[in-house]
Design an enzyme around this catalytic site. Structure first.
Site, PDB file in Angstrom:
ATOM      1  N   TRP A  71     -24.929 -27.401  -1.344  1.00  0.00           N
ATOM      2  CA  TRP A  71     -23.373 -26.715  -0.765  1.00  0.00           C
ATOM      3  C   TRP A  71     -23.012 -26.954   0.354  1.00  0.00           C
ATOM      4  O   TRP A  71     -21.313 -26.793   0.987  1.00  0.00           O
ATOM      5  CB  TRP A  71     -24.201 -25.627  -0.548  1.00  0.00           C
ATOM      6  CG  TRP A  71     -22.650 -24.203  -1.184  1.00  0.00           C
ATOM      7  CD1 TRP A  71     -21.560 -24.356  -1.737  1.00  0.00           C
ATOM      8  CD2 TRP A  71     -23.071 -22.574  -1.116  1.00  0.00           C
ATOM      9  NE1 TRP A  71     -20.744 -23.131  -1.582  1.00  0.00           N
ATOM     10  CE2 TRP A  71     -21.738 -21.851  -1.143  1.00  0.00           C
ATOM     11  CE3 TRP A  71     -24.155 -21.944  -0.781  1.00  0.00           C
ATOM     12  CZ2 TRP A  71     -21.911 -20.375  -0.980  1.00  0.00           C
ATOM     13  CZ3 TRP A  71     -23.764 -20.700  -0.695  1.00  0.00           C
ATOM     14  CH2 TRP A  71     -22.362 -20.053  -0.710  1.00  0.00           C
ATOM     15  N   HIS A  87     -32.732 -32.466   9.058  1.00  0.00           N
ATOM     16  CA  HIS A  87     -33.437 -31.324   8.306  1.00  0.00           C
ATOM     17  C   HIS A  87     -34.102 -30.984   9.759  1.00  0.00           C
ATOM     18  O   HIS A  87     -35.105 -30.406   9.966  1.00  0.00           O
ATOM     19  CB  HIS A  87     -34.892 -31.455   7.274  1.00  0.00           C
ATOM     20  CG  HIS A  87     -34.008 -31.111   5.807  1.00  0.00           C
ATOM     21  ND1 HIS A  87     -32.758 -30.555   5.328  1.00  0.00           N
ATOM     22  CD2 HIS A  87     -34.837 -32.428   4.940  1.00  0.00           C
ATOM     23  CE1 HIS A  87     -32.900 -30.340   4.002  1.00  0.00           C
ATOM     24  NE2 HIS A  87     -33.473 -31.504   3.897  1.00  0.00           N
ATOM     25  N   SER A  95     -37.773 -22.828  -5.074  1.00  0.00           N
ATOM     26  CA  SER A  95     -37.131 -24.156  -5.178  1.00  0.00           C
ATOM     27  C   SER A  95     -37.282 -25.527  -5.080  1.00  0.00           C
ATOM     28  O   SER A  95     -37.590 -26.598  -5.287  1.00  0.00           O
ATOM     29  CB  SER A  95     -35.298 -23.936  -4.527  1.00  0.00           C
ATOM     30  OG  SER A  95     -34.941 -24.531  -4.273  1.00  0.00           O
TER      31      SER A  95
HETATM   32  P1  A3P Z   1     -33.233 -23.188  -5.990  1.00  0.00           P
HETATM   33  O1  A3P Z   1     -33.628 -24.339  -7.145  1.00  0.00           O
HETATM   34  O2  A3P Z   1     -32.915 -22.300  -6.329  1.00  0.00           O
HETATM   35  O3  A3P Z   1     -31.650 -23.381  -7.769  1.00  0.00           O
HETATM   36  P2  A3P Z   1     -30.480 -27.950  -0.656  1.00  0.00           P
HETATM   37  O4  A3P Z   1     -29.214 -28.117  -1.008  1.00  0.00           O
HETATM   38  O5  A3P Z   1     -30.790 -27.965   0.360  1.00  0.00           O
HETATM   39  O6  A3P Z   1     -31.492 -29.178  -1.576  1.00  0.00           O
HETATM   40  O7  A3P Z   1     -31.024 -26.540  -2.026  1.00  0.00           O
HETATM   41  C1  A3P Z   1     -30.825 -26.986  -3.480  1.00  0.00           C
HETATM   42  C2  A3P Z   1     -31.097 -25.479  -2.984  1.00  0.00           C
HETATM   43  O8  A3P Z   1     -29.532 -25.309  -3.577  1.00  0.00           O
HETATM   44  C3  A3P Z   1     -31.456 -25.362  -4.969  1.00  0.00           C
HETATM   45  O9  A3P Z   1     -32.038 -24.016  -4.912  1.00  0.00           O
HETATM   46  C4  A3P Z   1     -29.685 -25.399  -5.379  1.00  0.00           C
HETATM   47  O10 A3P Z   1     -29.805 -24.570  -7.511  1.00  0.00           O
HETATM   48  C5  A3P Z   1     -29.349 -24.667  -4.606  1.00  0.00           C
HETATM   49  N1  A3P Z   1     -27.886 -25.216  -5.168  1.00  0.00           N
HETATM   50  C6  A3P Z   1     -26.977 -26.955  -5.274  1.00  0.00           C
HETATM   51  N2  A3P Z   1     -25.710 -26.548  -4.828  1.00  0.00           N
HETATM   52  C7  A3P Z   1     -25.678 -25.552  -4.952  1.00  0.00           C
HETATM   53  C8  A3P Z   1     -24.426 -24.765  -4.998  1.00  0.00           C
HETATM   54  N3  A3P Z   1     -23.009 -25.431  -4.560  1.00  0.00           N
HETATM   55  N4  A3P Z   1     -23.794 -23.057  -4.319  1.00  0.00           N
HETATM   56  C9  A3P Z   1     -24.820 -23.074  -4.334  1.00  0.00           C
HETATM   57  N5  A3P Z   1     -26.653 -23.364  -4.114  1.00  0.00           N
HETATM   58  C10 A3P Z   1     -26.340 -24.023  -4.472  1.00  0.00           C
END
Ligand code: A3P
Length: 302
Positions: A53, A111, A141
């Site tokens: 995001w 990270h 997650s």
């Molecule tokens: P969940 O597994 O709880 O659904 P990262 O991007 O750091 O890898 O984190 C992934 C998490 O962010 C996942 O959470 C995913 O679904 C969520 N995510 C991915 N795209 C997103 C977006 N555009 N807005 C909000 N959350 C998002």
């Protein structure tokens, strides 16, 4: 020392932090050789805290004069293939691209814990955006992500062991507490250089946070843009619901053959309650009290 996650992923301990052992090829060269430029924007997260995001939002803010939202590269490219990780994609065994080839201002991601960042990031005037998430949702997650990544079905019986490891600080880029606290302190000491954001707050009030992010990046939304609804447009483009259904994010894989769909699951606050026991919550609450005591830092779990 080394430890192994239940799925068999090896973690190595290096200078106070745990890293995926295979990432060590990139981590040390990144620390030693990266030269930050004053115009760089570095996006930092603990894995599974909303990196996808944040990459989408920052990329869109930075490039909004190059592409109208209707022609955004995000419509055909996953955010991770627009903003790369320094620690294992730009540095490492098979670098994706040369830093020299990136247009300025550069938007980059990592990270890495704050104490492990290359000194040039701390010495330069580059900006750092840190996004964190409550550790319970992030942990769940990550469990789902590791399963997809390892091409195995999600196995709830592995939660107990990996939760214990997480609480002992043993997780990729852990200990989690140190990671968050270091950036929290840095954001208080260098307010105009380190922006500290929380996933739960962004979900609750995306408009204000997008404005804060754009302002911090030195690219605030103009009155005209605000009245034209640009903020809402950017948020819609980068939203979970929009990105997860795009062809690229449902059917395509990255260069390592992993499906981009692994970055999209539920994007909810509080999903941990479907997996973790009350005693696990209690253990986490105690840890947070102990580790964050006096810092003013806290998280919303629902
Ligand atoms: P969940 O597994 O709880 O659904 P990262 O991007 O750091 O890898 O984190 C992934 C998490 O962010 C996942 O959470 C995913 O679904 C969520 N995510 C991915 N795209 C997103 C977006 N555009 N807005 C909000 N959350 C998002």
């Amino acid at each position: 020392p080394m430890e192994k996650l239940p799925e068999g992923i090896h973690l190595s301990f290096y200078e106070g932090h745990w890293y995926r052992s295979t990432f060590m090829h990139g981590i040390i060269p990144f620390q030693q050789h990266f030269k930050a430029q004053d115009t760089d924007l570095i996006l930092v997260t603990f894995p599974k805290s909303g990196t996808t995001w944040l990459k989408a939002l920052a990329f869109t803010i930075a490039n909004r004069n190059n592409y109208p939202v209707s022609e955004s590269p995000l419509l055909t490219t996953n955010p991770h293939s627009l903003v790369y990780f320094l620690d294992f994609e730009i540095y490492g065994k098979s670098p994706i691209l040369k830093l020299e080839d990136l247009p300025s201002p550069r938007v980059l991601a990592t990270h890495m814990p704050h104490s492990a960042l290359p000194t040039s990031i701390k010495d330069s005037n580059c900006r750092v955006v840190y996004l964190c998430r409550n550790p319970l949702d992030m942990f769940i997650s990550y469990r789902h992500f590791v399963a997809k990544f390892s091409n195995k079905p999600f196995d709830p019986s592995l939660i107990e062991e990996s939760f214990d490891m997480f609480c002992r600080g043993v997780s990729s880029y852990g200990p989690f507490w140190d990671h968050v606290l270091e950036y929290w302190k840095a954001s208080q000491e260098r307010q105009n250089k380190v922006l500290f954001l929380k996933y739960e707050d962004m979900k609750e009030d995306p408009i204000s946070h997008l404005k804060v992010l754009a302002k911090f990046m030195g690219l605030p939304f103009s009155v005209e843009e605000e009245s034209q609804g640009v903020i809402e447009e950017v948020l819609k483009l980068c939203s979970f619901d929009n990105l997860k259904d795009l062809e690229v994010n449902t059917n395509e894989t990255n260069r390592n053959g992993h499906p981009y769909s692994m970055f999209f699951r539920k994007a909810e606050v509080g999903d941990w309650a479907n997996y973790l026991t009350p005693s696990m919550l209690e253990r986490m609450n105690k840890l947070m009290e102990e580790k964050f005591a006096g810092s003013g830092l806290n998280f919303k779990f629902s």
